[in-house]
Write a protein that holds these residues in place. Structure first.
Motif, short mmCIF file in Angstrom:
data_model
loop_
_atom_site.label_atom_id
_atom_site.label_comp_id
_atom_site.label_asym_id
_atom_site.label_seq_id
_atom_site.Cartn_x
_atom_site.Cartn_y
_atom_site.Cartn_z
N TYR A 44 36.11 26.58 49.94
CA TYR A 44 35.26 25.43 49.62
C TYR A 44 34.40 25.74 48.39
N LYS A 45 33.90 26.97 48.34
CA LYS A 45 33.07 27.38 47.22
C LYS A 45 33.89 27.42 45.94
N ILE A 46 35.13 27.88 46.03
CA ILE A 46 36.00 27.97 44.86
C ILE A 46 36.25 26.58 44.27
N LEU A 47 36.46 25.57 45.15
CA LEU A 47 36.70 24.21 44.68
C LEU A 47 35.42 23.43 44.43
N GLU A 48 34.27 24.07 44.71
CA GLU A 48 32.95 23.46 44.46
C GLU A 48 32.77 22.18 45.26
N VAL A 49 33.17 22.23 46.55
CA VAL A 49 32.99 21.10 47.46
C VAL A 49 32.36 21.62 48.75
N THR A 50 31.88 20.71 49.58
CA THR A 50 31.30 21.09 50.85
C THR A 50 32.37 21.05 51.94
N LYS A 51 32.03 21.57 53.12
CA LYS A 51 32.97 21.58 54.23
C LYS A 51 33.26 20.17 54.74
N ASN A 52 32.39 19.23 54.39
CA ASN A 52 32.60 17.84 54.81
C ASN A 52 33.38 17.03 53.78
N ALA A 53 33.90 17.69 52.76
CA ALA A 53 34.63 17.00 51.69
C ALA A 53 35.85 16.27 52.24
N THR A 54 36.09 15.07 51.72
CA THR A 54 37.26 14.30 52.13
C THR A 54 38.49 14.81 51.40
N GLU A 55 39.64 14.34 51.85
CA GLU A 55 40.90 14.72 51.20
C GLU A 55 40.89 14.31 49.72
N ASN A 56 40.33 13.15 49.44
CA ASN A 56 40.24 12.67 48.06
C ASN A 56 39.28 13.52 47.23
N ASP A 57 38.18 13.97 47.86
CA ASP A 57 37.21 14.84 47.16
C ASP A 57 37.88 16.14 46.74
N ILE A 58 38.69 16.69 47.64
CA ILE A 58 39.38 17.95 47.37
C ILE A 58 40.40 17.77 46.25
N LYS A 59 41.12 16.65 46.29
CA LYS A 59 42.13 16.38 45.27
C LYS A 59 41.48 16.26 43.89
N LYS A 60 40.37 15.54 43.82
CA LYS A 60 39.67 15.36 42.54
C LYS A 60 39.12 16.69 42.02
N ALA A 61 38.53 17.47 42.94
CA ALA A 61 37.96 18.76 42.54
C ALA A 61 39.05 19.69 42.02
N TYR A 62 40.19 19.69 42.70
CA TYR A 62 41.30 20.56 42.29
C TYR A 62 41.79 20.17 40.89
N ARG A 63 42.02 18.88 40.67
CA ARG A 63 42.52 18.44 39.36
C ARG A 63 41.56 18.79 38.23
N LYS A 64 40.28 18.62 38.52
CA LYS A 64 39.27 18.91 37.50
C LYS A 64 39.26 20.40 37.15
N LEU A 65 39.26 21.27 38.16
CA LEU A 65 39.19 22.70 37.92
C LEU A 65 40.50 23.26 37.39
N ALA A 66 41.62 22.68 37.85
CA ALA A 66 42.93 23.13 37.36
C ALA A 66 43.05 22.87 35.86
N ARG A 67 42.55 21.72 35.42
CA ARG A 67 42.55 21.42 33.99
C ARG A 67 41.63 22.36 33.23
N LYS A 68 40.47 22.62 33.83
CA LYS A 68 39.46 23.46 33.17
C LYS A 68 39.96 24.87 32.93
N TYR A 69 40.65 25.45 33.92
CA TYR A 69 41.06 26.85 33.84
C TYR A 69 42.55 27.04 33.52
N HIS A 70 43.25 25.95 33.19
CA HIS A 70 44.69 26.06 32.95
C HIS A 70 44.97 27.06 31.81
N PRO A 71 45.96 27.94 31.99
CA PRO A 71 46.27 28.96 30.97
C PRO A 71 46.57 28.38 29.59
N ASP A 72 47.16 27.18 29.54
CA ASP A 72 47.46 26.57 28.24
C ASP A 72 46.20 26.24 27.45
N LEU A 73 45.09 25.98 28.17
CA LEU A 73 43.82 25.66 27.51
C LEU A 73 42.95 26.89 27.34
#
Length: 297
Positions: A7-36
């Motif tokens: 939860y800490k890695i994705l910067e969400v709380t334990k009460n995060a919804t499925e949509n919250d997790i999906k949004k957080a993942y996409r945001k961080l995946a773009r931020k840390y993507h090796p191509d960037l």
């Protein structure tokens, strides 16, 4: 094994919804993507951690296990199965008046050994258990799956080079044996299941191995006949338009569709539909000619 707070890695709380997790993942995946972040080892490690966290928290059943068992979530199925076997065995031996040489503490030692505890006596009877299966999603463009190619994925901090056969479909799942969670007590590893998400940005509609497209045809060519050039998925081809072609006429271009999955050299068909375009902004002369034509009919 140190506890990893997904939860800490994705910067969400334990009460995060499925949509919250999906949004957080996409945001961080773009931020840390090796191509960037070329040659940035820290960003590369962050990218791996984000992917690992998403693999667990985006899967409802895995998330439930993680919330309940923490770092040992991958062994919960094996633990529950073994505990049920222990219960059945204990009931059987109790009905016979003994435990066959085993005591309640022996069983406790066995279960403790599964999670890194227990004494030497319990560890001598460790049972092998298969590792947890992993699930991942790979997003590709339609043109990417027109030909067979290789691609390197990072799953659970491991780089996996896989061959993607031409013709895979949206939602299709393939299994990569042995690339899941690590087995317990020397047991076999679980498997990795990859689901393909195919994005179609082309002008063609895909249905299985066949492709579909619409082509505009002006009124004069439709009436008198002509040759036109149309696009296929791999290039242009010339077509002969027959005189008096009607709106909505369909024709099939054999073998110009999509590759058939794991059938080398075999393709579906391309279906073309003609859309007649009525001329606009007619000149006075054109109106006169059309008026004459209407009188002839």
């Amino acid at each position: 094994m140190a506890f990893i707070d997904y939860y800490k890695i994705l910067e969400v709380t334990k009460n995060a919804t499925e949509n919250d997790i999906k949004k957080a993942y996409r945001k961080l995946a773009r931020k840390y993507h090796p191509d960037l972040n070329p040659n940035d080892k820290e960003a590369e490690q962050k990218f791996k951690e984000v992917n690992e966290a998403n693999e667990v928290l985006s899967h409802l059943e895995n998330r439930k296990k993680y919330d309940e068992y923490g770092e040992h979530w991958q062994q919960t199925d094996a633990y529950k199965k073994a505990k049920q076997q222990q219960k059945q065995y204990a009931q059987q031996q109790t009905s016979q008046g003994d435990f066959g040489g085993y005591t309640e503490s022996d069983f406790s030692d066995f279960f403790g050994s599964m999670f890194g505890g227990g004494n030497a006596k319990g560890q001598n009877r460790q049972t092998k258990f298969r590792g947890q299966d992993f699930n991942a999603q790979l997003q590709l463009n339609l043109k990417d799956v027109y030909t067979t190619h290789k691609q390197t994925l990072t799953v659970n901090n491991k780089s996996i080079r896989i061959t993607i056969p031409a013709g895979v479909e949206n939602g299709q799942i393939i299994k990569i044996k042995g690339y899941g969670g690590k087995g317990v007590n020397g047991g076999p590893n679980g498997d990795l299941y990859i689901e393909f998400s195919i994005i179609n940005k082309s002008r063609f509609k895909r249905d299985g191995d066949n492709l579909y497209a619409s082509v505009d045809l002006d009124l004069y060519k439709a009436l008198l006949g002509d040759e036109i050039t149309v696009n296929t998925f791999t290039g242009k081809v010339k077509l002969t338009v027959k005189p008096e072609t009607q709106n909505g006429t369909k024709l099939k271009l054999k073998g110009k569709g999509f590759p058939k999955y794991k059938k080398e050299g075999q393709f579906g068909d391309l279906y073309i539909t003609y859309n007649l375009k009525t001329p606009t902004k007619l000149s006075n002369k054109e109106k006169e000619l059309f008026t004459e034509l209407s009188k002839l009919r």
